[in-house]
Motif scaffolding. Structure first.
Motif, mmCIF file in Angstrom:
data_model
loop_
_atom_site.group_PDB
_atom_site.id
_atom_site.type_symbol
_atom_site.label_atom_id
_atom_site.label_comp_id
_atom_site.label_asym_id
_atom_site.label_seq_id
_atom_site.Cartn_x
_atom_site.Cartn_y
_atom_site.Cartn_z
ATOM 1 N N ILE A 251 0.867 -1.178 0.000
ATOM 2 C CA ILE A 251 0.000 0.000 0.000
ATOM 3 C C ILE A 251 0.905 1.230 0.000
ATOM 4 C CG2 ILE A 251 -1.777 1.269 1.254
ATOM 5 C CD1 ILE A 251 -2.418 -1.491 2.649
ATOM 6 N N THR A 252 0.807 2.039 -1.049
ATOM 7 C CA THR A 252 1.629 3.248 -1.124
ATOM 8 C C THR A 252 0.774 4.418 -1.573
ATOM 9 O OG1 THR A 252 2.288 2.892 -3.421
ATOM 10 C CG2 THR A 252 3.709 1.952 -1.725
ATOM 11 N N GLY A 253 1.327 5.587 -1.426
ATOM 12 C CA GLY A 253 0.612 6.767 -1.880
ATOM 13 C C GLY A 253 1.179 8.018 -1.259
ATOM 14 N N HIS B 226 6.923 5.121 0.026
ATOM 15 C CA HIS B 226 8.113 4.611 0.704
ATOM 16 C C HIS B 226 7.711 3.427 1.582
ATOM 17 C CE1 HIS B 226 6.112 7.197 3.585
ATOM 18 N NE2 HIS B 226 6.742 6.534 4.539
ATOM 19 N N LEU B 227 8.639 2.917 2.353
ATOM 20 C CA LEU B 227 8.348 1.857 3.310
ATOM 21 C C LEU B 227 8.316 2.469 4.702
ATOM 22 C CD1 LEU B 227 7.867 -1.120 3.830
ATOM 23 C CD2 LEU B 227 10.329 -1.426 4.010
ATOM 24 N N GLY B 228 7.142 2.474 5.314
ATOM 25 C CA GLY B 228 6.994 3.028 6.654
ATOM 26 C C GLY B 228 6.761 1.965 7.704
ATOM 27 N N SER B 229 6.039 0.908 7.318
ATOM 28 C CA SER B 229 5.719 -0.142 8.274
ATOM 29 C C SER B 229 5.337 -1.415 7.527
ATOM 30 C CB SER B 229 4.552 0.305 9.163
ATOM 31 O OG SER B 229 4.314 -0.620 10.193
ATOM 32 N N ILE B 230 5.590 -2.549 8.170
ATOM 33 C CA ILE B 230 5.153 -3.835 7.628
ATOM 34 C C ILE B 230 4.478 -4.633 8.738
ATOM 35 C CG2 ILE B 230 6.931 -3.950 5.851
ATOM 36 C CD1 ILE B 230 8.372 -6.019 7.632
#
Length: 108
Positions: A9-11, A16-20
Motif C-alpha cells: 500500500i503506497t501513496g 516509501h516503506l513506513g511499516s510492515i
C-alpha cells in the motif's frame, strides 16, 4: 507465493516503506470454529503506517485463512490523526473490494 499474500500500500507525496505487518491465521481464542489472526508489526521510527498495516494484515489473514504480509508507506506532510483514520477507512474499503474481486465472494 502459493496461498500466501503480499500486499503493498503506497501513496501520498512520496511512496516509501513506513511499516510492515505479518498476519498469521489461527483459531479464535473465543470461538475455535472461527478464524482469527496474530499480527506482528515493524515500523520505521517516526512513521505512523502501523495504524494502517496492523488492521489490514489482521483483516486479510483472518478472512483468507492464509499468511499475509502488508507493507505501507504513505507520505503526507503535516498529516493529522483524522487523516490517518480516513486513510485507514479507505484502505479497508479497498481491501474488501480486493477480496471480493480475487476470491469472487463477499468477505465483509
Amino acid at each position: 507465493m502459493g496461498k500466501d499474500w503480499n500486499v503493498v500500500i503506497t501513496g501520498g507525496e512520496i511512496p516509501h516503506l513506513g511499516s510492515i505487518a505479518l498476519g498469521i491465521p489461527r483459531p479464535s481464542l473465543q470461538n475455535s470454529a472461527r478464524i482469527s489472526a496474530t499480527v506482528s508489526v515493524l515500523t520505521l521510527t517516526g512513521h505512523k503506517e502501523d495504524e494502517i498495516v496492523r488492521p489490514a494484515a489482521y483483516f486479510l489473514a483472518s478472512r483468507l485463512n492464509a499468511p499475509v504480509v502488508v507493507s505501507c508507506g504513505i507520505h503526507n506532510e503535516q498529516i493529522k490523526s483524522e487523516d490517518i483514520r480516513r486513510i485507514g477507512d479507505l484502505v479497508q474499503e479497498a481491501l474488501t473490494d480486493l477480496l471480493v474481486a480475487a476470491c469472487n465472494k463477499d468477505m465483509r
